[in-house]
Design an enzyme around this catalytic site. Structure first.
Site, PDB file in Angstrom:
ATOM      1  N   ALA A 131      12.397  -2.818  -2.640  1.00 28.32           N
ATOM      2  CA  ALA A 131      12.807  -1.547  -2.049  1.00 28.32           C
ATOM      3  C   ALA A 131      12.124  -0.351  -2.702  1.00 28.32           C
ATOM      4  O   ALA A 131      11.747   0.609  -2.018  1.00 28.32           O
ATOM      5  CB  ALA A 131      14.329  -1.399  -2.129  1.00 28.32           C
ATOM      6  N   GLU A 132      11.959  -0.371  -4.023  1.00 27.32           N
ATOM      7  CA  GLU A 132      11.334   0.747  -4.724  1.00 27.32           C
ATOM      8  C   GLU A 132      10.498   0.227  -5.898  1.00 27.32           C
ATOM      9  O   GLU A 132      10.872  -0.734  -6.567  1.00 27.32           O
ATOM     10  CB  GLU A 132      12.381   1.712  -5.302  1.00 27.32           C
ATOM     11  CG  GLU A 132      13.350   2.290  -4.287  1.00 27.32           C
ATOM     12  CD  GLU A 132      12.836   3.553  -3.633  1.00 27.32           C
ATOM     13  OE1 GLU A 132      11.767   4.055  -4.049  1.00 27.32           O
ATOM     14  OE2 GLU A 132      13.500   4.026  -2.705  1.00 27.32           O
ATOM     15  N   THR A 133       9.383   0.897  -6.125  1.00 20.47           N
ATOM     16  CA  THR A 133       8.624   0.731  -7.364  1.00 20.47           C
ATOM     17  C   THR A 133       8.597   2.076  -8.068  1.00 20.47           C
ATOM     18  O   THR A 133       8.273   3.099  -7.459  1.00 20.47           O
ATOM     19  CB  THR A 133       7.190   0.259  -7.091  1.00 20.47           C
ATOM     20  OG1 THR A 133       7.221  -1.039  -6.485  1.00 20.47           O
ATOM     21  CG2 THR A 133       6.393   0.181  -8.377  1.00 20.47           C
TER      22      THR A 133
END
Length: 262
Positions: A46-48
């Site tokens: 979902a996020e880095t």
């Protein structure tokens, strides 16, 4: 080729395979934005989060596989976890500069406590596209960055179905759609959906609680609340309404550590 360290952390959970996975990449200096986005796409979570040293703290940025985000809770928690447990950070709090201003993460026992801006939602009309994408209609509709759809029971949140083909007709960049209700084993529960995103349902969304906390704090007349996000992975968040700010606390566990080359 450039060699980078890469860590994957499950945030807002006390066990691996729970909560929300985030990748964390320490940098010496910023890479071009297109490379940051390509890295986030390759990581396919979902996020880095990417961070660089800055003054007494760090500059922090967050990328989904699709866009750069203005604020991300679980990836901030994951970054603090990497800095503290892997990079050996010895102070009692970490300061981050970000697109949403200065953010602070402190440590309380095995919890990471995020100090984030409050985003109290206000009543708003529900776009027809979102309404048609839902298999049940909310009792109330509010909006800050995200739409906040309030339902009557936890079972509504667990059982709701989203027609993605319809929902993807609207672009809320960088926002999403929160569905929420009072909880049976917690103060409130939620789920989070992002139209036109590679990952439709975000497992645990810290930034959504910038709006959920002030709403439920006022409704329940409580300053301290416990929340569950009812995705398949499930997440637990310990919340405090501080007025202009909110505190969002949770656990984290390291899933993997490795290297990548670009």
């Amino acid at each position: 080729m450039t060699e980078l360290n890469l860590y994957q952390v499950d945030a807002f959970t006390d066990h691996v395979f729970g909560g929300n996975p985030a990748c964390v990449v320490p940098l010496e200096s910023w890479l071009p934005d297109d490379q940051l986005l390509l890295l986030a796409r390759e990581n396919a979570v979902a996020e880095t989060a990417f961070f660089i040293p800055q003054g007494d703290g760090y500059a922090l940025r967050w990328f989904t596989p699709d866009i750069e985000m203005d604020l991300c809770g679980h990836a901030t928690l994951a970054t603090a976890h990497v800095i503290k447990t892997i990079l050996g950070y010895g102070k009692d709090k970490i300061l981050f500069s970000s697109a949403s201003g200065q953010l602070e993460v402190s440590f309380k026992h095995d919890l990471y406590v995020l100090d984030f801006p409050s985003r109290k939602p206000v009543e708003a009309p529900l776009p027809d596209i979102i309404s048609r994408a839902l298999d049940r209609q909310p009792l109330a509709v509010l909006k800050a960055r995200d739409y906040v759809l309030v339902y009557g029971a936890e079972s509504d949140i667990r059982d709701i179905r989203i027609n993605r083909q319809v929902l993807d007709q609207i672009n809320l960049d960088p926002g999403g759609v929160i569905v929420t209700a009072q909880g049976s084993d917690s103060d409130f529960v939620s789920r989070f959906f992002t139209p036109q995103a590679s990952i439709l349902e975000d497992p645990v969304t810290g930034s959504a609680h910038c709006s959920l906390i002030p709403y439920w704090s006022e409704r329940l007349q409580k300053k301290e609340l416990t929340a569950h996000q009812l995705s398949e992975r499930v997440g637990t968040l310990y919340c405090t309404d501080m007025g202009e700010r909110v505190l969002i606390a949770g656990n984290a566990r390291t899933y993997s550590a490795g290297k990548c080359w670009i």
